[in-house]
Design an enzyme around this catalytic site. Structure first.
Site, short mmCIF file in Angstrom:
data_model
loop_
_atom_site.label_atom_id
_atom_site.label_comp_id
_atom_site.label_asym_id
_atom_site.label_seq_id
_atom_site.Cartn_x
_atom_site.Cartn_y
_atom_site.Cartn_z
N ASN A 10 0.87 -1.18 0.00
CA ASN A 10 0.00 0.00 0.00
C ASN A 10 0.91 1.22 0.00
O ASN A 10 1.50 1.54 1.02
CB ASN A 10 -0.89 -0.04 1.26
CG ASN A 10 -1.69 1.23 1.43
OD1 ASN A 10 -1.79 2.05 0.52
ND2 ASN A 10 -2.27 1.41 2.62
N TRP A 11 1.00 1.86 -1.15
CA TRP A 11 1.93 3.00 -1.26
C TRP A 11 1.35 4.29 -0.69
O TRP A 11 2.02 5.30 -0.66
CB TRP A 11 2.33 3.18 -2.73
CG TRP A 11 3.53 2.34 -3.10
CD1 TRP A 11 3.96 1.21 -2.46
CD2 TRP A 11 4.44 2.56 -4.18
NE1 TRP A 11 5.08 0.72 -3.08
CE2 TRP A 11 5.40 1.53 -4.14
CE3 TRP A 11 4.53 3.51 -5.19
CZ2 TRP A 11 6.45 1.45 -5.06
CZ3 TRP A 11 5.57 3.42 -6.11
CH2 TRP A 11 6.52 2.40 -6.04
N LYS A 12 0.09 4.28 -0.29
CA LYS A 12 -0.55 5.48 0.27
C LYS A 12 -0.31 6.67 -0.67
O LYS A 12 -0.35 6.49 -1.87
CB LYS A 12 -0.03 5.72 1.70
CG LYS A 12 -0.17 4.45 2.55
CD LYS A 12 0.08 4.66 4.00
CE LYS A 12 -0.11 3.34 4.74
NZ LYS A 12 0.03 3.45 6.19
N HIS A 93 -9.53 1.54 4.93
CA HIS A 93 -8.26 1.74 5.65
C HIS A 93 -8.49 2.74 6.79
O HIS A 93 -9.22 3.72 6.64
CB HIS A 93 -7.18 2.27 4.69
CG HIS A 93 -5.82 2.20 5.30
ND1 HIS A 93 -5.39 3.10 6.24
CD2 HIS A 93 -4.81 1.32 5.13
CE1 HIS A 93 -4.16 2.77 6.63
NE2 HIS A 93 -3.79 1.68 5.96
N GLU A 95 -6.78 5.05 7.95
CA GLU A 95 -6.43 6.45 7.67
C GLU A 95 -7.60 7.17 7.02
O GLU A 95 -7.79 8.36 7.23
CB GLU A 95 -5.16 6.51 6.80
CG GLU A 95 -3.92 6.19 7.64
CD GLU A 95 -2.73 5.68 6.84
OE1 GLU A 95 -2.75 5.75 5.60
OE2 GLU A 95 -1.77 5.20 7.49
N GLU A 165 -5.58 -4.62 10.81
CA GLU A 165 -4.54 -3.60 10.98
C GLU A 165 -4.81 -2.80 12.25
O GLU A 165 -5.54 -1.80 12.22
CB GLU A 165 -4.54 -2.65 9.78
CG GLU A 165 -4.21 -3.32 8.47
CD GLU A 165 -3.54 -2.35 7.51
OE1 GLU A 165 -2.45 -2.67 7.03
OE2 GLU A 165 -4.09 -1.27 7.28
N GLY A 171 2.62 2.20 10.86
CA GLY A 171 3.67 3.21 10.73
C GLY A 171 4.40 3.53 12.02
O GLY A 171 5.11 4.53 12.10
N SER A 210 3.40 -2.22 10.41
CA SER A 210 4.84 -2.32 10.70
C SER A 210 5.45 -3.67 10.34
O SER A 210 6.40 -4.12 10.99
CB SER A 210 5.12 -1.98 12.18
OG SER A 210 4.72 -0.65 12.44
N GLY A 232 4.81 1.22 4.72
CA GLY A 232 6.16 1.79 4.56
C GLY A 232 7.16 0.86 3.88
O GLY A 232 7.88 1.29 2.96
#
Ligand code: PGA
Length: 251
Positions: A10-12, A93, A95, A165, A171, A210, A232
């Site tokens: 997931n490159w966000k 997600h 976020e 998650e 992160g 992570s 990440g």
């Protein structure tokens, strides 16, 4: 039952033209580990180019609008993702749940729209640190699963994956204890079986938060961990390939 490991990056909000070579390296890593399913969820702007430079690598989006089309400025529909070459998308997600106030009902609608359009769907669930401290993590994640599961998913269980998650691990460099991961994955598996019956055994449950090349193998060794959603560490092709290798050995 054949449940292959699934590793999804997931490159966000990362990824420009200059990163296309990195996507090619990830595609090479995926080709070198044929026993594992691999996908990369990119910003919508990069999907078509990524698909062109790495046609063998399944590319995904990071969100789907609930509606098929209409006056929704700035949004991307499932059909648009497919048209750009995507085969799957993340929905729910944390976020987006937090920053864009997406509700469980919104997320279920997104998952159903994606499913109906023919995309694979990765549905994210997970508790906050506060909920974990209060002892309500299992109840909260179970409730999220029940409220967000797309109807009809069991017709094609291989197209749905659940990503557990925990928000406090995204992160942060922290992962839950192995016992905590095991407990939650077992809870999710039972929830899927209750919702969909025996075919739900084919739905993959991913751990996310992570994960890196150093901790992946230990996590993949746990029962009911069928892969991972990686933020990440997916931006570094060597690190991400290390995670793929761990999945190939362990899942
Ligand atoms: P992380 O993110 O791997 O950077 O912790 C995971 C995610 O948000 O999917």
């Amino acid at each position: 039952m054949m449940r292959r490991g699934l590793v999804v990056g997931n490159w966000k909000m990362h990824g420009m033209n200059a990163d296309l070579p990195k996507i090619c390296e990830i595609a090479e890593g995926a080709a070198a580990n044929p026993g594992v399913d691999v996908a990369l969820c990119l910003p919508a702007t990069l999907i078509e180019r990524a698909h062109r430079v790495a046609p063998g690598l399944p590319i995904g989006g990071q969100d789907i609008h609930q509606k098929r089309e209409g006056p929704y400025t700035g949004s991307v529909s499932a059909g648009m993702l497919l048209d750009a070459g995507a085969r799957l998308s993340i929905v729910g997600h944390s976020e987006r749940r937090a920053a864009l106030r997406e509700s469980d009902a919104d997320i279920r609608a997104k998952a159903e729209t994606g499913f109906e359009a023919g995309l694979g769907v990765i549905l994210c669930v997970g508790e906050s640190a506060e909920v974990r401290r209060s002892g309500q993590a299992v109840a909260e994640v179970e409730a999220q699963l029940r409220a967000c599961l797309p109807r009809g998913a069991v017709d094609d269980p291989f197209r749905l994956a659940i990503a557990y998650e925990p928000i406090w691990c995204i992160g942060t460099g922290t992962i839950p204890t192995l016992l905590e991961i095991m407990e939650m994955h077992a809870v999710l598996r039972s929830g899927l079986l209750v919702a969909f019956g025996p075919r739900a055994a084919e739905i993959r449950i991913l751990y996310g938060g992570s994960v890196n090349a150093a901790n992946a193998r230990t996590i993949f060794a746990l029962p009911e961990v069928n892969g991972t959603l990686v933020g990440g560490a997916s931006l570094d092709s060597h690190e991400f390939t290390g995670i793929l290798r761990a999945a190939a050995v362990q899942i």
